[in-house]
Design an enzyme around this catalytic site. Sequence first.
Site, PDB file in Angstrom:
ATOM      1  N   GLU A  15       0.849  -1.203   0.000  1.00  5.44           N
ATOM      2  CA  GLU A  15       0.000   0.000   0.000  1.00  5.44           C
ATOM      3  C   GLU A  15       0.881   1.248   0.000  1.00  5.44           C
ATOM      4  O   GLU A  15       1.635   1.474   0.931  1.00  5.44           O
ATOM      5  CB  GLU A  15      -0.913  -0.058   1.234  1.00  5.44           C
ATOM      6  N   LYS A  16       0.745   2.046  -1.066  1.00  2.00           N
ATOM      7  CA  LYS A  16       1.641   3.191  -1.279  1.00  2.00           C
ATOM      8  C   LYS A  16       1.437   4.364  -0.337  1.00  2.00           C
ATOM      9  O   LYS A  16       2.260   5.262  -0.278  1.00  2.00           O
ATOM     10  CB  LYS A  16       1.534   3.678  -2.722  1.00  2.00           C
ATOM     11  N   HIS A  17       0.339   4.384   0.419  1.00  2.00           N
ATOM     12  CA  HIS A  17       0.066   5.534   1.290  1.00  2.00           C
ATOM     13  C   HIS A  17       0.694   5.452   2.676  1.00  2.00           C
ATOM     14  O   HIS A  17       0.689   6.433   3.416  1.00  2.00           O
ATOM     15  CB  HIS A  17      -1.441   5.713   1.474  1.00  2.00           C
ATOM     16  N   HIS A  45       4.078   6.886  -4.520  1.00  2.00           N
ATOM     17  CA  HIS A  45       2.766   7.537  -4.565  1.00  2.00           C
ATOM     18  C   HIS A  45       2.798   8.604  -5.662  1.00  2.00           C
ATOM     19  O   HIS A  45       3.815   9.255  -5.849  1.00  2.00           O
ATOM     20  CB  HIS A  45       2.460   8.178  -3.201  1.00  2.00           C
ATOM     21  N   HIS A  51      -3.263  14.931  -7.239  1.00  2.00           N
ATOM     22  CA  HIS A  51      -3.153  13.783  -6.339  1.00  2.00           C
ATOM     23  C   HIS A  51      -1.740  13.736  -5.755  1.00  2.00           C
ATOM     24  O   HIS A  51      -0.781  13.486  -6.478  1.00  2.00           O
ATOM     25  CB  HIS A  51      -3.441  12.497  -7.145  1.00  2.00           C
ATOM     26  N   CYS A 115      -3.028  11.982   2.271  1.00  2.00           N
ATOM     27  CA  CYS A 115      -3.152  12.096   0.811  1.00  2.00           C
ATOM     28  C   CYS A 115      -4.384  12.956   0.536  1.00  2.00           C
ATOM     29  O   CYS A 115      -5.433  12.749   1.161  1.00  2.00           O
ATOM     30  CB  CYS A 115      -3.332  10.703   0.188  1.00  2.00           C
ATOM     31  N   HIS A 118      -6.983  10.347  -0.744  1.00  2.00           N
ATOM     32  CA  HIS A 118      -7.131   9.039  -0.096  1.00  2.00           C
ATOM     33  C   HIS A 118      -6.991   9.089   1.422  1.00  2.00           C
ATOM     34  O   HIS A 118      -6.832   8.049   2.074  1.00  2.00           O
ATOM     35  CB  HIS A 118      -6.148   8.029  -0.693  1.00  2.00           C
TER      36      HIS A 118
HETATM   37 FE    FE Z   1      -3.295   8.866  -2.791  1.00  2.00          FE
END
Ligand code: FE
Length: 131
Positions: A15-17, A45, A51, A115, A118
């Site tokens: 998970e990139k966050h 990310h 974004h 984010c 997100h």
């Molecule tokens: Fe994001």
Amino acid sequence: MKLSDFIKTEDFKKEKHVPVIEAPEKVKKGEAVQITVTVGKEIPHPNTTEHHIRWIKVFFQPDGDPYVYEVGRYEFNAHGESVQGPNTGFVYTEPVVTTVLKLNRSGTILALSFCNIHGLWESSKKIAVEE
Ligand code: FE
């Protein structure tokens, strides 16, 4: 409803966050120790005007203490904006921060990242302080 209902966590490798905290496992009491927090360490990310990661906050929770202490808040304010429009700018802030702490008790470093689309993500890392 609570804010904590919206704070997510995951394995940073999937998970990139998720903020990744790099810090020594053990430090000496009162010694200056460098820590780095990165979002998107394994999976980058996006960093576009639409974004991007807006900020990271870092906290310390000492073992046996009922409170958590804010260590720092770090903003990432450039994401390719310019008068020509989105993603035409000359500078992008990457979501990485390095700071220096001095600790007097063992505890947990906590990082919270945001984010713009997100939401909130957290992670933590134990750190042992030796006399
Ligand atoms: Fe994001």
